[in-house]
Design a protein around this motif. Structure first.
Motif, PDB file in Angstrom:
ATOM      1  N   THR A 104      -3.685  -0.855  10.391  1.00 46.07           N
ATOM      2  CA  THR A 104      -4.830  -0.735  11.281  1.00 46.07           C
ATOM      3  C   THR A 104      -4.326  -0.273  12.644  1.00 46.07           C
ATOM      4  OG1 THR A 104      -5.662  -2.695  10.173  1.00 46.07           O
ATOM      5  CG2 THR A 104      -6.823  -2.030  12.163  1.00 46.07           C
ATOM      6  N   ASP A 111       0.909 -10.062  -0.081  1.00 45.57           N
ATOM      7  CA  ASP A 111      -0.297  -9.269  -0.229  1.00 45.57           C
ATOM      8  C   ASP A 111      -0.307  -8.184   0.862  1.00 45.57           C
ATOM      9  OD1 ASP A 111      -2.765  -8.259  -0.765  1.00 45.57           O
ATOM     10  OD2 ASP A 111      -3.878  -9.991  -0.003  1.00 45.57           O
ATOM     11  N   ASP A 112       0.508  -7.182   0.704  1.00 45.33           N
ATOM     12  CA  ASP A 112       0.600  -6.054   1.643  1.00 45.33           C
ATOM     13  C   ASP A 112       0.780  -6.531   3.094  1.00 45.33           C
ATOM     14  OD1 ASP A 112       0.724  -3.321   2.205  1.00 45.33           O
ATOM     15  OD2 ASP A 112      -1.429  -3.201   2.614  1.00 45.33           O
ATOM     16  N   HIS A 138      -2.736  -5.892  11.557  1.00 47.39           N
ATOM     17  CA  HIS A 138      -2.165  -5.440  10.280  1.00 47.39           C
ATOM     18  C   HIS A 138      -1.565  -4.051  10.467  1.00 47.39           C
ATOM     19  CE1 HIS A 138      -2.085  -4.029   6.061  1.00 47.39           C
ATOM     20  NE2 HIS A 138      -1.698  -5.288   5.887  1.00 47.39           N
ATOM     21  N   HIS A 178       0.674 -14.791   1.283  1.00 51.24           N
ATOM     22  CA  HIS A 178      -0.110 -13.847   2.107  1.00 51.24           C
ATOM     23  C   HIS A 178       0.728 -12.626   2.466  1.00 51.24           C
ATOM     24  CE1 HIS A 178      -3.241 -16.723   2.274  1.00 51.24           C
ATOM     25  NE2 HIS A 178      -2.620 -17.561   3.079  1.00 51.24           N
ATOM     26  N   TYR A 208       0.851  -1.190   0.000  1.00 56.75           N
ATOM     27  CA  TYR A 208       0.000   0.000   0.000  1.00 56.75           C
ATOM     28  C   TYR A 208       0.886   1.239   0.000  1.00 56.75           C
ATOM     29  CZ  TYR A 208      -3.624   3.365   1.058  1.00 56.75           C
ATOM     30  OH  TYR A 208      -4.474   4.441   1.000  1.00 56.75           O
ATOM     31  N   ASN A 236       0.102  -9.456   4.854  1.00 62.88           N
ATOM     32  CA  ASN A 236      -1.039 -10.008   5.591  1.00 62.88           C
ATOM     33  C   ASN A 236      -0.560 -11.098   6.560  1.00 62.88           C
ATOM     34  OD1 ASN A 236      -3.407 -11.096   6.510  1.00 62.88           O
ATOM     35  ND2 ASN A 236      -4.456 -10.887   4.540  1.00 62.88           N
ATOM     36  N   THR A 238      -3.050   0.065  -3.189  1.00 63.85           N
ATOM     37  CA  THR A 238      -2.113  -1.049  -3.108  1.00 63.85           C
ATOM     38  C   THR A 238      -1.558  -1.277  -4.504  1.00 63.85           C
ATOM     39  OG1 THR A 238      -3.452  -1.945  -1.338  1.00 63.85           O
ATOM     40  CG2 THR A 238      -1.885  -3.454  -2.336  1.00 63.85           C
ATOM     41  N   ARG A 242      -3.190 -13.926   8.022  1.00 65.89           N
ATOM     42  CA  ARG A 242      -3.374 -15.135   7.209  1.00 65.89           C
ATOM     43  C   ARG A 242      -2.096 -15.962   7.202  1.00 65.89           C
ATOM     44  NH1 ARG A 242      -6.849 -14.414   1.895  1.00 65.89           N
ATOM     45  NH2 ARG A 242      -6.932 -16.670   2.230  1.00 65.89           N
TER      46      ARG A 242
END
Ligand code: AMP
Ligand code: ZN
Length: 471
Positions: free
Chosen positions: A314, A368-369, A311, A365, A6, A371, A13, A374
């Motif tokens: 957040t 993917d930024d 994350h 995972h 991101y 993660n 992203t 996961r």
């Protein structure tokens, strides 16, 4: 495996494409060393460590640069107030240089305990004053500065895309919506590149410059040092979200004004750790440090695990109850892994293996930024998969832990897992010491150390622990 991150600059992203294939230049704003880091600051450094480890797991060679701000950061990010270092030195009755040395050391103690990999280059602001002066001169030559009241300012009206990172509104910028104290500024968002003594008394860290004896503005430090170590264009710049509107906005303005080209391709920001009382802040005092957690019985890696649970984009609400939950989860993880290690029956730990299906899914995972949530599910997946041999499970766990940095395979092992041969050596060493044959005792100590057996002599006798060598 394609990495997506991101990018604050794009508010999207994006696929990550480095300037030079296979390598990454990454700059992270480091600590201002006027006090201990609080656990909020440390959340940001854990995130940056996760990013660096992920890039490395994906095969990139990372040049990671971090500054240490030991001069010029005022109590307010937008040039108001007093130098944080000076204020702290006065309150603690020590010199600013002492304060800087002490808190720099304290910071790296904390990061070591959190298993944060040391940056490739750590650079102190006070060691790079010539580079900062040269940058101001460059800006001056290009017409981006003015002098007023003894200070040198950056004139934001000359830089068209000022505020793009923070989506600052041009009209609002012109109107000067903020309450302004520094009458020397033509625009409230202009910022100081060089302070002279005229503005702040008691500033003992000063240097000669073409504009008089003084000291640099905080924003300038990061631009000058990153240009020096990473060049005029590099891949990633990180920091906490609080840096978006002022610090990073000003870094971009002065660097791109000086070079005339786009500077950083990916701006990646970590969200804040929140306390029950709101945002945790160093200057407001009353903050929780890593030592506070240790004194209360938590291990630093419990906090690392806690950070990995949320994350990075957040906000993370801190509470001692959630830290307890993190500790229990981590212990549970370690117990299960100990069981797998025991099942090896003394065989050597396997090398990290990224080819296993869980490790591959984990990396997917993470790509993917980042993660991690996961990713952690894949870690549990491999631990619980009874179809796999312990050797294969551990090989994938070792790979996953290269990114998580939880020292999953470096735990202390129960004493009963030491084989009789080792036990015999420990006894022989005790005997040698009793006979004052210290040379022989030392030889045995070294031999044991190579096998991961660490001895501690005390008046009550020799205690020992077994640690797993790093995989
Ligand atoms: P400082 O030492 O104040 O310059 O801050 C060091 C780093 O910690 C910066 O990247 C800040 O953005 C970050 N930071 C400050 N407060 C918090 C917080 N409460 N949670 C997460 N990161 C923070
Ligand atoms: Zn910075």
């Amino acid at each position: 495996m394609g990495l997506k991150l991101y990018n604050t600059l794009a508010r999207a992203t994006e696929p990550f494409e480095p300037i030079v294939p296979g390598t990454v230049g990454m700059y992270c704003c480091g600590p201002t060393v006027y006090n201990y880091a609080h656990i909020g600051n440390l959340r940001t450094y854990v995130f940056e460590d996760l990013l660096r480890r992920s890039l490395e797991a994906l095969g990139y060679q990372v040049r990671h640069v971090m500054n240490v701000t030991d001069v010029g950061h005022l109590t307010d990010d937008a040039d108001e107030g007093e130098d944080k270092m000076v204020k702290s030195a006065r309150e603690m009755k020590r010199s600013v240089w002492d304060i800087a040395a002490y808190f720099t050391e304290a910071f790296f103690n904390d990061t070591r305990k959190l298993n944060i990999v040391s940056p490739t280059i750590v650079c102190r602001a006070t060691d790079h004053i010539p580079q900062m002066i040269a940058l101001i001169e460059r800006l001056q030559q290009r017409g981006y500065t003015y002098e007023a009241g003894g200070n040198v300012y950056f004139d934001i009206s000359k830089f068209d895309s000022y505020g793009q990172l923070a989506l600052l509104d041009r009209q609002e910028l012109k109107a000067g919506a903020r309450i302004e104290v520094d009458q020397n500024k033509r625009n409230p968002h202009d910022f100081v590149l060089w302070f002279t003594r005229g503005k702040f008394e008691h500033q003992s860290m000063t240097w000669d410059s073409p504009w008089g004896r003084g000291y640099p503005g905080w924003h300038l430090e990061c631009s000058a040092m990153s240009l020096h170590y990473l060049g005029e264009q590099f891949d990633i710049h990180c920091g906490g979200v609080d840096h978006i509107p002022v610090h990073h906005t000003n870094e971009i303005a002065q660097t791109e004004a000086a070079t005339g080209k786009k500077w950083v391709n990916y701006w990646i920001h970590a969200e804040f750790l929140l306390m029950d009382t709101g945002k945790m802040s160093k200057s407001r005092g009353g903050f929780v440090t890593l030592s506070t957690l240790e004194e209360e019985g938590w291990e630093p890696l419990d906090y690392r695990y806690f950070c990995l649970g949320g994350h990075y984009r957040t906000q993370l609400q801190f509470s001692f109850e959630s830290l307890d939950a993190a500790r229990n989860a981590r212990r549970n993880l370690l117990d299960r892994i100990s069981g797998l290690v025991a099942a090896l029956n003394g065989a050597a730990l396997p090398e990290a293996d990224w080819d296993g299906s869980y490790a591959r899914a984990f990396l997917q995972h993470i790509s993917d930024d980042l993660n991690v949530a996961r990713g952690l599910a894949e870690l549990w997946g491999v631990i619980k998969d009874s179809e796999l041999e312990p050797h294969d499970q551990l090989a994938q766990i070792a790979a996953i832990d290269q990114v998580l940095g939880l020292k999953l395979l470096q735990q202390e092992l129960p004493q009963n897992m030491v084989d009789p041969e080792v036990q015999q050596l420990i006894e022989e060493r005790s005997q040698a010491r009793a006979e004052r044959d210290f040379a022989r005792a030392d030889r045995i100590r070294d031999q044991l150390a190579q096998q991961g057996i660490i001895l501690e002599d005390s008046p009550q006798g020799t205690k020992w622990k077994k640690v797993r060598p790093r995989v």
